[in-house]
Design an enzyme around this catalytic site. Structure first.
Site, mmCIF file in Angstrom:
data_model
loop_
_atom_site.group_PDB
_atom_site.id
_atom_site.type_symbol
_atom_site.label_atom_id
_atom_site.label_comp_id
_atom_site.label_asym_id
_atom_site.label_seq_id
_atom_site.Cartn_x
_atom_site.Cartn_y
_atom_site.Cartn_z
ATOM 1 N N TRP A 260 0.837 -1.213 0.000
ATOM 2 C CA TRP A 260 0.000 0.000 0.000
ATOM 3 C C TRP A 260 0.866 1.255 0.000
ATOM 4 O O TRP A 260 0.540 2.239 -0.650
ATOM 5 C CB TRP A 260 -0.989 -0.015 1.170
ATOM 6 C CG TRP A 260 -2.003 -1.109 0.990
ATOM 7 C CD1 TRP A 260 -2.114 -2.254 1.721
ATOM 8 C CD2 TRP A 260 -3.011 -1.191 -0.035
ATOM 9 N NE1 TRP A 260 -3.123 -3.037 1.221
ATOM 10 C CE2 TRP A 260 -3.696 -2.409 0.160
ATOM 11 C CE3 TRP A 260 -3.408 -0.352 -1.079
ATOM 12 C CZ2 TRP A 260 -4.757 -2.815 -0.664
ATOM 13 C CZ3 TRP A 260 -4.465 -0.757 -1.905
ATOM 14 C CH2 TRP A 260 -5.124 -1.969 -1.696
ATOM 15 N N ASP B 81 -0.996 6.519 6.670
ATOM 16 C CA ASP B 81 -2.131 5.724 6.200
ATOM 17 C C ASP B 81 -2.442 4.732 7.310
ATOM 18 O O ASP B 81 -1.706 3.769 7.525
ATOM 19 C CB ASP B 81 -1.747 5.006 4.902
ATOM 20 C CG ASP B 81 -2.827 4.027 4.438
ATOM 21 O OD1 ASP B 81 -3.864 3.918 5.102
ATOM 22 O OD2 ASP B 81 -2.596 3.376 3.395
ATOM 23 N N LYS C 256 -12.350 -1.379 7.656
ATOM 24 C CA LYS C 256 -11.709 -2.426 8.470
ATOM 25 C C LYS C 256 -12.121 -2.265 9.935
ATOM 26 O O LYS C 256 -12.851 -3.082 10.470
ATOM 27 C CB LYS C 256 -10.200 -2.373 8.305
ATOM 28 C CG LYS C 256 -9.805 -2.681 6.862
ATOM 29 C CD LYS C 256 -8.455 -2.143 6.534
ATOM 30 C CE LYS C 256 -8.199 -2.025 5.055
ATOM 31 N NZ LYS C 256 -8.437 -3.207 4.254
HETATM 32 N N1 PMP Z 1 -4.045 1.355 2.638
HETATM 33 C C1 PMP Z 1 -4.105 0.225 3.362
HETATM 34 C C2 PMP Z 1 -3.130 0.036 4.487
HETATM 35 C C3 PMP Z 1 -5.060 -0.750 3.051
HETATM 36 O O1 PMP Z 1 -5.113 -1.874 3.764
HETATM 37 C C4 PMP Z 1 -5.957 -0.532 1.981
HETATM 38 C C5 PMP Z 1 -7.038 -1.508 1.624
HETATM 39 N N2 PMP Z 1 -6.880 -2.797 1.931
HETATM 40 C C6 PMP Z 1 -5.836 0.657 1.244
HETATM 41 C C7 PMP Z 1 -4.882 1.575 1.609
HETATM 42 C C8 PMP Z 1 -6.747 0.948 0.090
HETATM 43 O O2 PMP Z 1 -7.961 1.297 0.618
HETATM 44 P P1 PMP Z 1 -9.240 1.665 -0.274
HETATM 45 O O3 PMP Z 1 -9.733 0.373 -0.842
HETATM 46 O O4 PMP Z 1 -10.166 2.272 0.733
HETATM 47 O O5 PMP Z 1 -8.828 2.596 -1.319
#
Ligand code: PMP
Length: 368
Positions: A110, A180, A204
Site C-alpha cells: 500500500w 495511512d 476495516k
Molecule cells: N491502505 C491500506 C493500508 C489498506 O489496507 C488498503 C485496503 N486494503 C488501502 C490503503 C486501500 O484502501 P481503499 O480500498 O479504501 O482505497
C-alpha cells in the site's frame, strides 16, 4: 414477501482483511432503524444531507471521533469518499509543493501504491524500504534517510498484506508525518499531535466502505493550491464541514454507531488491551511449534493482520479448505505473502481467536 432475519448463530468467524467483521450490536441497531430512524419518519438512506436529522448524525459522529482523538483542537476531521486510494493522490496534490520533496517509508504494497501516485505529482524520495525481505519488518530509526525540509514524510501504520505494524512513531523532525492508518485506526491510542495528517478507509475498523476519515492539522490546509480540482481540495471540504457535495450518509451513520460501540467498550486504551490479548493468543500458537511459519519479525508483528505459512502449499490449501468448512472464513492470505492471514480487527470476537487456535492445534496434530 415474508422473510425471517438471518439468526445471529449463522454468522461465521469472519477473518476478512476488509471490508471486515462489524460489531453485531451495530448491525442490529442499523437493522432495527433501517425503515425509520427514531423520531424522523424516514430511513437514513432517504433523508437530505442538509436535514436536522443528518446534522445530528454527522455532529455526533465527528464529536465521538474528536473525543477518541483526545479532543485535538489543532486538527480538522474530514469525512470523504474515494477510499484510502484517493488519499494516495490527494495527499501529494495538496501538500507537495513544486521544489519540495515528499519522503516515503515503504513497508508494504500500500505504501508503494501511495508513492506511485505521489510520483505523478512531484518530487519524492524513498526514506527506507523493507521490500528486500518481503516487507517482514519495520525500519529502525537509523535506517531512515530523511530529506531536510521535506514536504512531509509518509508511512503506513499497519501493513494489511504483510502483517507488520509500527509500534512506535518515527522521528521525522519538522516535516509533517502523514500516516495511512487504514488497517489499524482506533485499534490503539493515537498520538495525534505528532501527525500532520492521518487517513483511513473505514472498511476495516471503522465501518463500511465508502467513507474515508481524514484528519489534518489546520495549518496544512493553507498549502492547497487554488488551481486544484474542487473535490480534491482539503480546504474546500474543511470549509464546508465535509458537505461540499452529498456525503456518504449511510457510511457516516454506521461509522457513528461503530464509534459509539467503541466508546462503550471503554475507548482506545481498553480496545488496545483486548487487541493485545487476541493477537498474543494467536501468536503464541504460531510460536508453539515449527509447523507454523509467521511472516513478520517478532518486533514488527501486527495486532490486526496475522500472516503465516505452513510447511507446504499443499498443506496451506488443505488448511484453508478445512478452516472454511469449520466456519472460519477469509483466512487465505494475499498472494504477496502466500499462506494464511487472520485479520482480527476491533470487532472480531475473542472467542473466534480461541476457536481458531483450537482448530489450528488439531490441524497441526493431524498433519505435523
Ligand atoms: N491502505 C491500506 C493500508 C489498506 O489496507 C488498503 C485496503 N486494503 C488501502 C490503503 C486501500 O484502501 P481503499 O480500498 O479504501 O482505497
Amino acid at each position: 414477501m415474508e422473510r425471517d432475519p438471518a439468526p445471529v448463530v449463522d454468522r461465521v468467524f469472519n477473518f476478512s482483511a476488509g471490508p471486515a467483521v462489524m460489531p453485531v450490536e451495530v448491525l442490529e441497531e442499523a437493522r432495527d432503524d433501517l425503515l425509520c430512524l427514531p423520531g424522523v419518519g424516514s430511513s437514513i438512506l432517504e433523508i437530505s444531507h442538509r436535514s436536522p436529522a443528518f446534522d445530528r448524525i454527522l455532529g455526533d459522529t465527528l464529536g465521538i471521533l474528536s473525543d477518541l482523538l483526545g479532543g485535538s483542537a489543532d486538527h480538522e476531521i474530514l469525512l470523504l469518499q474515494g477510499g484510502a486510494s484517493l488519499q494516495f493522490s490527494m495527499v501529494p496534490m495538496n501538500l507537495l509543493r513544486a521544489e519540495s520533496t515528499a519522503d516515503y517509508i515503504l513497508t508494504g504494497d500500500w505504501g508503494k501504491k501511495a508513492l506511485k501516485e505521489a510520483k505523478k505529482v512531484g518530487k519524492t524520495s524513498v526514506a527506507a524500504t523493507t521490500e528486500p525481505t518481503n516487507f517482514d519488518h519495520i525500519p529502525a530509526q537509523d535506517a531512515l534517510t530523511l530529506t531536510p525540509g521535506a514536504a512531509y514524510v509518509h508511512m503506513t501504520s499497519n501493513n494489511t498484506i504483510h502483517g507488520t505494524e509500527w509500534h512506535h512513531l518515527p522521528s521525522v523532525g519538522e516535516a509533517p508525518l502523514v500516516s495511512d492508518t487504514s488497517s489499524n485506526m482506533f485499534s490503539r491510542p493515537i498520538d495525534i499531535a505528532r501527525h500532520g495528517l492521518i487517513y483511513a478507509g473505514a472498511q476495516k475498523n471503522l465501518g463500511p466502505s465508502g467513507v474515508t476519515v481524514v484528519i489534518i492539522r489546520e495549518d496544512l490546509l493553507d498549502r492547497s493550491a487554488d488551481s486544484l480540482p474542487t473535490m480534491m481540495h482539503y480546504k474546500v471540504h474543511a470549509e464546508n464541514g465535509s458537505r461540499y457535495n452529498t456525503p456518504p450518509a449511510f457510511g457516516i451513520y454506521i461509522l457513528g454507531l461503530v464509534l459509539k460501540w467503541l466508546k462503550g467498550v471503554g475507548g482506545l486504551a481498553a480496545i488496545e488491551q483486548i487487541n493485545i490479548r487476541k493477537a498474543n493468543t494467536l501468536y503464541a500458537e504460531l510460536d508453539r511449534t515449527e509447523f507454523w511459519r509467521p511472516h513478520a519479525r517478532k518486533d514488527a508483528r501486527s495486532r490486526m493482520n496475522i500472516t503465516f505459512r505452513l510447511p507446504s502449499e499443499e498443506l496451506e490449501t488443505a488448511f484453508a479448505k478445512a478452516a472454511t468448512a469449520a466456519g472460519f472464513d477469509g483466512l487465505k492470505g494475499h498472494r504477496s505473502v502466500g499462506g494464511m492471514r487472520a485479520s482480527i480487527y476491533n470487532a472480531f470476537p475473542e472467542e473466534g481467536v480461541t476457536a481458531l487456535v483450537d482448530f489450528m492445534r488439531e490441524f497441526e496434530r493431524k498433519n505435523g
